[in-house]
Design a protein around this motif. Structure first.
Motif, mmCIF file in Angstrom:
data_model
loop_
_atom_site.group_PDB
_atom_site.id
_atom_site.type_symbol
_atom_site.label_atom_id
_atom_site.label_comp_id
_atom_site.label_asym_id
_atom_site.label_seq_id
_atom_site.Cartn_x
_atom_site.Cartn_y
_atom_site.Cartn_z
ATOM 1 N N TYR A 88 4.100 9.108 10.795
ATOM 2 C CA TYR A 88 4.709 7.798 10.557
ATOM 3 C C TYR A 88 3.791 7.018 9.636
ATOM 4 C CZ TYR A 88 5.950 2.909 11.352
ATOM 5 O OH TYR A 88 6.285 1.592 11.182
ATOM 6 N N ASN A 89 4.312 6.622 8.467
ATOM 7 C CA ASN A 89 3.531 5.856 7.500
ATOM 8 C C ASN A 89 4.141 4.473 7.300
ATOM 9 O OD1 ASN A 89 1.477 7.671 6.866
ATOM 10 N ND2 ASN A 89 2.746 8.747 5.370
ATOM 11 N N ASN A 90 3.275 3.475 7.226
ATOM 12 C CA ASN A 90 3.674 2.093 7.020
ATOM 13 C C ASN A 90 2.964 1.560 5.777
ATOM 14 O OD1 ASN A 90 4.717 -0.589 7.791
ATOM 15 N ND2 ASN A 90 2.559 -1.031 8.184
ATOM 16 N N TYR A 91 3.717 0.901 4.886
ATOM 17 C CA TYR A 91 3.137 0.338 3.663
ATOM 18 C C TYR A 91 3.530 -1.133 3.553
ATOM 19 C CZ TYR A 91 2.480 5.233 2.264
ATOM 20 O OH TYR A 91 2.121 6.545 2.218
ATOM 21 N N LYS B 13 7.696 -4.756 3.657
ATOM 22 C CA LYS B 13 7.091 -3.444 3.905
ATOM 23 C C LYS B 13 8.167 -2.375 3.849
ATOM 24 C CE LYS B 13 7.597 -3.292 8.952
ATOM 25 N NZ LYS B 13 6.882 -3.064 10.235
ATOM 26 N N SER C 3 13.692 6.445 6.648
ATOM 27 C CA SER C 3 12.929 5.407 5.958
ATOM 28 C C SER C 3 13.582 4.055 6.220
ATOM 29 C CB SER C 3 12.871 5.674 4.449
ATOM 30 O OG SER C 3 14.163 5.523 3.861
ATOM 31 N N SER D 282 -2.110 -1.383 6.028
ATOM 32 C CA SER D 282 -1.076 -0.355 6.130
ATOM 33 C C SER D 282 -1.645 0.858 6.856
ATOM 34 C CB SER D 282 -0.587 0.049 4.742
ATOM 35 O OG SER D 282 -0.064 -1.065 4.053
ATOM 36 N N THR E 231 8.630 1.732 5.652
ATOM 37 C CA THR E 231 8.066 2.740 6.551
ATOM 38 C C THR E 231 8.774 4.071 6.337
ATOM 39 O OG1 THR E 231 9.588 2.120 8.337
ATOM 40 C CG2 THR E 231 7.441 1.030 8.297
ATOM 41 N N GLN E 232 8.059 5.150 6.650
ATOM 42 C CA GLN E 232 8.622 6.494 6.508
ATOM 43 C C GLN E 232 8.265 7.347 7.719
ATOM 44 O OE1 GLN E 232 6.864 7.703 2.673
ATOM 45 N NE2 GLN E 232 8.871 7.394 1.742
ATOM 46 N N GLY F 97 -1.129 4.707 9.106
ATOM 47 C CA GLY F 97 -0.359 5.922 9.318
ATOM 48 C C GLY F 97 -0.832 6.600 10.595
#
Length: 237
Positions: free
Chosen positions: A96-99, A127, A166, A67, A129-130, A69
């Motif tokens: 930008y964050n990805n989990y 996943k 999101s 993950s 994302t934000q 960012g």
């Protein structure tokens, strides 16, 4: 003959005068080109790359794959001491964050449901994302001078982030579920961060003080996980 000698002497004197004057003007111009800014600021653009993980994870929740960012922004420097080695700074940025994890989100943005998916063999992709707008407030310590842009630094403070977009994606044997702008995500996130290093490259860490979800529940238990992001940050003047 005496008159000719006198005229030649005057010509030599005049040439010497103009030559010296020209050299003086050139020296003055060169001197003006070298300006020492003792009131410099460390206004900077920054670029951050992080590995994203969770703290306070619900039982059974695991992260899958890697993950990441990515963040960027601008910081305005405000020195507070005479040597300008201490300062406050604020600015604006975007992250930008990805989990990638096994928390399955289904339903709709207004009425989402949450389940722990178990092993990754039960799904192909999962996943969320934000996209966040950031306002950092930091205190700065550094060894900089007006003569050098290479110095040691420790910057730390609090970052406030507003969630503007999101998206969650779940691919399993039932098909694909995509939810955008889930109402259960916290719109306002805030946390502590610290960066330290030398010159352009620095290590970076962010710890969220409030949870990513405001009302999500898993089997009747509220999901309280918060973000922990570690990586590197680059400062560019």
């Amino acid at each position: 003959m005496d008159l000719l000698k006198i005229q030649l002497l005057w010509c030599l004197l005049l040439l010497s005068f103009f030559k010296g004057f020209a050299q003086q003007e050139t020296l003055k111009d060169n001197t003006n080109d070298v300006k020492i800014d003792s009131l410099y600021r460390e206004d900077q653009f920054y670029f951050a790359f992080t590995y994203n993980t969770f703290e306070n994870k619900p039982t059974g929740l695991n992260q899958q794959k890697f993950s990441i960012g990515v963040g960027a922004g601008f910081l305005r420097d405000m020195p507070i001491n005479k040597d300008r080695t201490k300062a406050f700074a604020t600015g604006i940025g975007v992250t930008y964050n990805n989990y990638n994890q096994n928390l399955g989100i289904s339903g709709t943005a207004q009425n989402a449901t949450y389940t722990i998916l178990g092993t990754q063999s039960n799904f192909d992709k999962n996943k969320f994302t934000q996209l966040l707008i950031d306002v950092p407030l930091e205190f700065r310590w550094r060894t900089s001078t007006y003569q050098s842009y290479k110095f040691w630094r420790i910057y730390g403070g609090m970052k406030f982030s507003y969630l503007v977009y999101s998206k969650s994606v779940l691919n399993n044997n039932e098909g694909q579920t995509v939810i955008t702008n889930n109402n259960d995500f916290n719109k306002l996130l805030y946390g502590l961060y610290l960066s330290a290093g030398y010159n352009t490259l620095n290590v970076y860490a962010y710890y969220g003080l409030n949870p990513l979800f405001k009302s999500a529940e898993i089997d009747g238990v509220k999901a309280k996980m918060n973000a922990l992001n570690v990586g590197v940050i680059f400062y560019i003047l």
